[in-house]
Scaffold this motif. Structure first.
Motif, PDB file in Angstrom:
ATOM      1  N   LEU D  11       6.892  -9.261   8.034  1.00 11.27           N
ATOM      2  CA  LEU D  11       7.788 -10.209   8.691  1.00 11.27           C
ATOM      3  C   LEU D  11       9.154  -9.554   8.852  1.00 11.27           C
ATOM      4  N   PRO D  13      12.937  -9.743   8.274  1.00 11.16           N
ATOM      5  CA  PRO D  13      13.972 -10.523   7.577  1.00 11.16           C
ATOM      6  C   PRO D  13      15.313 -10.364   8.301  1.00 11.16           C
ATOM      7  N   GLN D  28       9.757  -5.760   1.015  1.00 10.46           N
ATOM      8  CA  GLN D  28       8.534  -6.327   1.566  1.00 10.46           C
ATOM      9  C   GLN D  28       7.502  -5.246   1.867  1.00 10.46           C
ATOM     10  N   GLN D  49       6.133 -11.227  14.070  1.00  4.05           N
ATOM     11  CA  GLN D  49       7.190 -10.360  13.558  1.00  4.05           C
ATOM     12  C   GLN D  49       8.531 -10.627  14.264  1.00  4.05           C
ATOM     13  N   ALA D 253       5.191 -17.663  11.928  1.00  7.03           N
ATOM     14  CA  ALA D 253       6.318 -16.957  11.314  1.00  7.03           C
ATOM     15  C   ALA D 253       7.030 -17.841  10.275  1.00  7.03           C
ATOM     16  N   LYS D 257       6.953 -16.874   6.301  1.00 10.72           N
ATOM     17  CA  LYS D 257       8.240 -16.633   5.644  1.00 10.72           C
ATOM     18  C   LYS D 257       8.408 -17.576   4.451  1.00 10.72           C
ATOM     19  N   ASN D 261       8.930 -16.418   0.578  1.00 12.80           N
ATOM     20  CA  ASN D 261      10.058 -16.908  -0.222  1.00 12.80           C
ATOM     21  C   ASN D 261       9.557 -17.557  -1.507  1.00 12.80           C
ATOM     22  N   VAL D 267      12.297 -13.215   2.396  1.00 12.42           N
ATOM     23  CA  VAL D 267      12.436 -12.594   3.723  1.00 12.42           C
ATOM     24  C   VAL D 267      13.275 -13.474   4.649  1.00 12.42           C
ATOM     25  N   GLU D 269      14.922 -16.739   6.732  1.00 15.56           N
ATOM     26  CA  GLU D 269      14.480 -17.858   7.555  1.00 15.56           C
ATOM     27  C   GLU D 269      14.046 -17.391   8.941  1.00 15.56           C
ATOM     28  N   PRO D 270      13.344 -18.278   9.667  1.00 18.43           N
ATOM     29  CA  PRO D 270      12.951 -17.903  11.032  1.00 18.43           C
ATOM     30  C   PRO D 270      14.187 -17.721  11.908  1.00 18.43           C
ATOM     31  N   PRO D 276      13.262 -23.461   9.327  1.00 24.85           N
ATOM     32  CA  PRO D 276      12.453 -23.182   8.141  1.00 24.85           C
ATOM     33  C   PRO D 276      11.723 -24.448   7.707  1.00 24.85           C
TER      34      PRO D 276
END
Lengths: 304, 304, 304, 304
Positions: D11, D13, D28, D49, D253, D257, D261, D267, D269-270, D276
């Motif tokens: 993902l 971050p 990660q 991603q 995503a 995420k 967490n 990583v 938030e979106p 989130p």
């Protein structure tokens, strides 16, 4: 009431090495403004303009040249749709500096599957709206963009930053309702497509957006409508019954480029890997265009 | 040229024990013929008529009563769509004996998944066409029926047995092309929906089919169109912008039944499990109908 | 834990005048019970059984004969899906009298467009459930039936009257979740399709339903799975990779009828207008079936 | 035979000012390589991603950092999907210089509506394949990319430049056939998704690609499968029944995420405007993850 709008999106002519053919763009824009009576020109705003193939620098150059070639004769709407929000804002800032009047922004796909929610969409348009003083044209085109419901479309239209809407569907039930709840309600001006033009005008919508040379047919429809010669307007609207529908399996950009090449305002071929129409397809299209207001240009070309 | 057709499909009124309410049907048919000026009435032809809930005997009784109540004032089109080909033929034979003018037949779903091919569809319509002397109205309604492409629709329209088409989509690009390639080309008469009515008439289509009381608004649109009062026709067409769209999540049958109940020609409630509109929804609909040609009937009812 | 279920839906053999070929049905049912080890037989339950072409009397006769020919060797599940709720109830009552064990009922399309809501669906299943003492198998097959969401599927599975589920999708993400939330949670037994069989068994689902001769391959998969010979089970599951996928554009009924004809248990041709597989397609299928557990039957036939 | 592949897509971050959080990416990637046993890492390849939000320079930086942080421990596959063909080639050339092993390329949408034809797709992949020495992973993900038919997928897999395939559908009928006709036929390695992992391995596919922390569950599934402990593998596969399905309306995503967490490898938030998970949603997810192999990491975090 304002006169109906004819927003025209010039096709992007490429040279053989796939860069912008500026001379061909300039000729085309003169045709669009002078002969089609465009009330607004779109720069790199819709997918038929093949802007997605361009690098960011090439796209900015296309916008700059479009504004230069329009040369203040009519306002310019600049497309800022981009998967990256920051790039969209950068494009909006550029558009503002170059003298654009409106920016056009696609209701975005959710990158990781599923449709964005109403609050996702509102947050997205508000975030971009905060970063530019230009009004936004909300661009509704499911596929490249999100499939926005009637209810969510109305909510977005009420945002102060959204002042125009470009609807790509040809669903007259949807469009009728949105014209009433958005355009006639005073929230935003509603623009549709060539096939919807006369119906849109009669229902009280603001006009349509399209590439050339469809725009020349559209100009005649609008003029007949303004002259209250509705029989003539309806007869002209029928010129969009076979064209472009019969070639749409090839895509709108190849179809419209073929038509421009046929009427003597060459704009080259589609960006690869998409192929131009075959000779047979061109012949068939010429036969159909001969029955339209484009026939005069066509004969000149055929004679040449 | 024939005057535009207004083909009306009466709603099916049920008694509390879910059998046909004949008195309510008769009143409604009188309204449809006398007040809406239907040029043809449909018996058990479209899903909004809730005929799919009926047993075969009940369905035949509904057809018989519809023809009786119309009583020769206008022609009747009888729906024969049925998953069983033999039952469809039996329904066509019955229709012929009862004096029907046309039979309406849905382009069928392939029962075992996927869309039928062009040759499947041609074989199907030819097989049924051979068994009846009545002309067939091809009914295009993806979902309950197959999703028939533009090309296949044109092929079916050229079959001698197919003389009318009922199109349920509201895609104006599709409909424009089919009007030109089917109706104006002389293969079959093309009928669309309430939202498409004015656009259909202007492009040269044959009319539209719909349930009451939409048909009363449609009558006014057609009359204004025939009187060449296009501004009035367009203003009337806008009465289909909010109605029925705002209640379509409830379905067309519950929505139209609610409207009939509001204008004082009661037709009861939807067949279970589908629910009637709530009191709030009825109030909202009454407010919208007050802005239409139905307002006169509405006030009478409200006063009563 | 019960052993995995193999629910088999015999194809419907028609004579040349399109009535039920009873001798062919009897032979096929013997094959299904004896050679495939069906744990339950379906009568007129899925569209691949072409029951939708039958009149109500023909359909009832098919159910009666199926139950007779099974002759108590395994339980029978009787399809009662019908657009008319009252006919569905009539079919359920008949099924009960004839000794059926379960009735199978499609989550219904909303006849007048749009998907039914959760409360529509619950009301529908409860209404029918009240009228029969037999448990209901909820049949999920979007297209002929409604597209029921994961959440609504779970709600329906919790109804006391719903005790089995037949899922026609091949979406393993959906099915994994529903197996956990429905079958392992104790609400209903979850059955899937041939392509999903091994995955279903490993995740804890109850089995699969399918027509013959896929059911003979499935029997081998289940036996290997029960014997904990998973490598063998996986190798057998691969026999569903090309068959029936390569012929699915022709539909599942024509494909499975062709396979039955190839292995020497003739079941005739598809109901018109759907065409049987061509000679070339039959040859191609024979080549694929030679690589499966059906090869032994195939050679016998080829020799004959 | 090669051991099954576990291709992991970290993902992305973001810091609070929406730039790449390099420290979080590095942690990660260490988790992905060391704890999940990724056999390959994807850089900016799949929409989960969130690479589409990045400017071209930011995207290149993400690729460079990913390769640095992987540090040669496993091969890296670099995403080059971009609407502009020239930019895709530029990304491929960069990837080559940075030491990538494979490039991943989405089967592209046709920008001007409709699906690309087989020859469009072949021309597209060949054009890009000519410009790089790296093998291409064909990325099949309808929505962001084209909806490629089974037949066209097989044709593309036979191109010499295409050596891997990443399939995003969860249709087991489709995947079964493609594994046989592509992977077992030797044309390309076929990779699927987390929900399909065990089924893919058993049918002879090459593995799956997914983000963390799903990849840790997947590692356990693969290990159990390799150890021929199929009961354990199936039990582990069930850990993908509720997770991530129950949160997928929020998108993959945000869901992944949230899971990262929760297990103590934050990583962030979106990317906006996507939100989130709420506190309640996080609590629900923690309860589900407690029943998985991730529970150990979870308790440590909860304690912290």
């Amino acid at each position: 009431m304002q006169p109906p709008g004819l927003i025209v999106a010039p096709l992007t002519p490429f040279t053989s090495d796939l860069t912008l053919n500026e001379a061909a763009l300039q000729r085309q824009i003169d045709y669009v403004v002078r002969d089609c009576g465009a009330t607004m020109v779109v720069a790199a705003g819709v997918e038929t303009q093949e802007y997605t193939y361009l690098s960011l620098e090439q796209r900015k150059a296309l916008v700059r040249r479009t504004i230069e070639f329009v040369d203040g004769r009519v306002p310019v709407m600049v497309g800022i749709s981009h998967p990256s929000v920051k790039t969209a804002i950068e494009l909006a800032n550029d558009a503002e500096k170059l003298g654009a009047t409106v920016v056009q922004l696609l209701a975005p796909l959710r990158p990781f599957a599923g449709q964005p929610t109403q609050s996702d969409l509102v947050a997205y348009f508000e975030a971009i709206g905060r970063e530019t003083r230009l009004p936004i044209a909300l661009y509704l085109n499911p596929g490249p963009g999100a499939d926005v419901s009637i209810v969510d479309s109305i909510v977005l239209a009420k945002l102060p930053c959204v002042q125009l809407i470009k609807e790509s569907s040809r669903d007259l039930a949807r469009v009728s309702r949105l014209i009433v709840e958005i355009d006639r309600a005073g929230h935003a001006q509603y623009f549709t497509t060539m096939q919807m033009l006369l119906a849109t005008l009669q229902l009280g919508g603001s006009g349509a957006t399209m590439p050339p040379p469809a725009s020349e047919i559209a100009r005649h429809i609008i003029d007949a409508f303004m002259a209250k010669d509705i029989d003539r307007a309806a007869e002209l609207q029928l010129q969009f019954a076979l064209f472009p529908s019969k070639w749409m399996h090839r895509g709108l950009a190849p179809t419209m480029k073929a038509a421009m090449n046929l009427i003597g305002i060459p704009v080259g071929e589609p960006y690869p890997p998409y192929a131009p129409l075959s000779r047979d397809e061109m012949t068939g299209m010429a036969a159909v265009l001969k029955t339209t207001v484009l026939s005069a240009r066509l004969s000149v070309t055929a004679a040449a």
